[in-house]
Motif scaffolding. Structure first.
Motif, mmCIF file in Angstrom:
data_model
loop_
_atom_site.group_PDB
_atom_site.id
_atom_site.type_symbol
_atom_site.label_atom_id
_atom_site.label_comp_id
_atom_site.label_asym_id
_atom_site.label_seq_id
_atom_site.Cartn_x
_atom_site.Cartn_y
_atom_site.Cartn_z
ATOM 1 N N ALA A 187 0.810 -1.216 0.000
ATOM 2 C CA ALA A 187 0.000 0.000 0.000
ATOM 3 C C ALA A 187 0.847 1.272 0.000
ATOM 4 C CB ALA A 187 -0.947 0.005 1.197
ATOM 5 N N ASP A 188 2.078 1.206 0.531
ATOM 6 C CA ASP A 188 2.878 2.435 0.616
ATOM 7 C C ASP A 188 3.318 2.977 -0.745
ATOM 8 O OD1 ASP A 188 4.702 0.385 0.179
ATOM 9 O OD2 ASP A 188 6.139 1.068 1.680
ATOM 10 N N ASN A 189 3.128 2.202 -1.813
ATOM 11 C CA ASN A 189 3.415 2.701 -3.162
ATOM 12 C C ASN A 189 2.175 3.320 -3.823
ATOM 13 O OD1 ASN A 189 6.137 2.016 -3.176
ATOM 14 N ND2 ASN A 189 5.710 -0.058 -3.852
ATOM 15 N N ASN A 190 1.061 3.335 -3.122
ATOM 16 C CA ASN A 190 -0.183 3.985 -3.563
ATOM 17 C C ASN A 190 -0.701 3.483 -4.906
ATOM 18 O OD1 ASN A 190 -0.247 5.747 -1.289
ATOM 19 N ND2 ASN A 190 1.294 7.013 -2.291
ATOM 20 N N GLY A 191 -0.317 2.279 -5.300
ATOM 21 C CA GLY A 191 -0.782 1.750 -6.585
ATOM 22 C C GLY A 191 -0.117 2.396 -7.779
ATOM 23 N N ASP A 192 0.960 3.138 -7.556
ATOM 24 C CA ASP A 192 1.622 3.887 -8.624
ATOM 25 C C ASP A 192 2.662 3.086 -9.399
ATOM 26 O OD1 ASP A 192 0.157 6.138 -7.962
ATOM 27 O OD2 ASP A 192 1.725 6.954 -6.649
ATOM 28 N N TYR A 193 3.032 1.906 -8.899
ATOM 29 C CA TYR A 193 4.098 1.115 -9.511
ATOM 30 C C TYR A 193 3.647 -0.315 -9.785
ATOM 31 C CZ TYR A 193 7.292 4.818 -8.175
ATOM 32 O OH TYR A 193 7.915 6.035 -8.046
ATOM 33 N N ILE A 194 4.225 -0.912 -10.817
ATOM 34 C CA ILE A 194 4.108 -2.345 -11.034
ATOM 35 C C ILE A 194 5.227 -2.997 -10.226
ATOM 36 C CG2 ILE A 194 4.434 -4.210 -12.707
ATOM 37 C CD1 ILE A 194 3.140 -2.454 -14.811
ATOM 38 N N SER A 195 4.895 -4.023 -9.453
ATOM 39 C CA SER A 195 5.892 -4.805 -8.725
ATOM 40 C C SER A 195 6.084 -6.119 -9.467
ATOM 41 C CB SER A 195 5.432 -5.096 -7.294
ATOM 42 O OG SER A 195 5.221 -3.907 -6.579
ATOM 43 N N LEU A 196 7.319 -6.626 -9.483
ATOM 44 C CA LEU A 196 7.639 -7.833 -10.251
ATOM 45 C C LEU A 196 8.626 -8.681 -9.458
ATOM 46 C CD1 LEU A 196 6.897 -8.772 -13.180
ATOM 47 C CD2 LEU A 196 9.118 -7.878 -13.861
ATOM 48 N N TYR A 197 8.298 -9.976 -9.282
ATOM 49 C CA TYR A 197 9.127 -10.869 -8.471
ATOM 50 C C TYR A 197 9.293 -12.220 -9.156
ATOM 51 C CZ TYR A 197 8.131 -7.481 -4.830
ATOM 52 O OH TYR A 197 8.016 -6.319 -4.109
ATOM 53 N N LEU A 198 10.464 -12.808 -8.998
ATOM 54 C CA LEU A 198 10.746 -14.154 -9.490
ATOM 55 C C LEU A 198 10.651 -15.132 -8.329
ATOM 56 C CD1 LEU A 198 11.750 -16.049 -11.778
ATOM 57 C CD2 LEU A 198 14.080 -15.537 -10.985
ATOM 58 N N GLU A 199 9.938 -16.227 -8.560
ATOM 59 C CA GLU A 199 9.755 -17.257 -7.543
ATOM 60 C C GLU A 199 10.247 -18.593 -8.074
ATOM 61 O OE1 GLU A 199 6.147 -19.235 -4.885
ATOM 62 O OE2 GLU A 199 5.670 -17.767 -6.424
ATOM 63 N N LEU A 200 11.059 -19.276 -7.286
ATOM 64 C CA LEU A 200 11.497 -20.633 -7.596
ATOM 65 C C LEU A 200 10.427 -21.588 -7.097
ATOM 66 C CD1 LEU A 200 13.632 -22.714 -8.513
ATOM 67 C CD2 LEU A 200 14.659 -22.508 -6.233
#
Length: 163
Positions: free
Chosen positions: A49-62
């Motif tokens: 929530a601290d990014n206010n919906g302004d960014y796309i987040s992207l993560y790699l999962e094994l």
């Protein structure tokens, strides 16, 4: 021997992502790299929530039940001509990271920067590449030798990576 690298392309319906809640993921299809199974978790309005919906987040999962896998994770936007964005993101990380299910960028790209170049026919394209590093020099000393990552040309993406 399994290929050391693999990739997945995310195609996001940009208007539908506007209705997403912060923290709602869109998960990629499973793909393999280095004989292991991986997934990319994309949060179109960010994972916190601290990014206010302004960014796309992207993560790699094994996904595979392996430990201490060193991998390079590259990710970049694809523009209307099929060209990679100028600013690609690269991580070198041991997976799974201690205390986390996945590793990546909480602020991969600012959403307001997408519409001018990266929204094409209502879609946003993100290319994700994983290269697994391993002891390939054959001496058994455990020194990890990087394998070449798939090349990105100065022109449009080619080599059958994209339709």
């Amino acid at each position: 021997m399994a290929p050391a690298s693999g990739f997945v392309e995310l195609r996001l319906d940009y208007s539908a992502t506007n209705a997403s809640a912060i923290g709602d993921p869109i998960n990629s299809d499973l793909f393999t790299a280095g004989g292991l199974t991986w997934r990319v978790n994309c949060y179109p309005r960010g994972d916190k929530a601290d990014n206010n919906g302004d960014y796309i987040s992207l993560y790699l999962e094994l996904i595979s039940k392996s430990k201490n896998i060193k991998a390079i994770f590259d990710a970049f936007m694809v523009d209307e001509h099929g060209n990679p964005s100028d600013g690609s993101n690269r991580l070198v990380q041991v997976y799974p990271p201690a205390g986390y299910p996945a590793w990546g960028w909480p602020r991969f790209v600012k959403r307001s920067n997408l519409s001018s170049v990266f929204v094409v026919d209502g879609k946003v394209r993100i290319m994700c590449v994983v290269v697994v590093l391993r002891d390939d020099d054959g001496d058994g000393d455990g020194n990890r030798v990087p394998l070449p990552s798939p090349g990105v040309t100065d022109g449009p993406l080619d080599g059958g990576l994209l339709p």
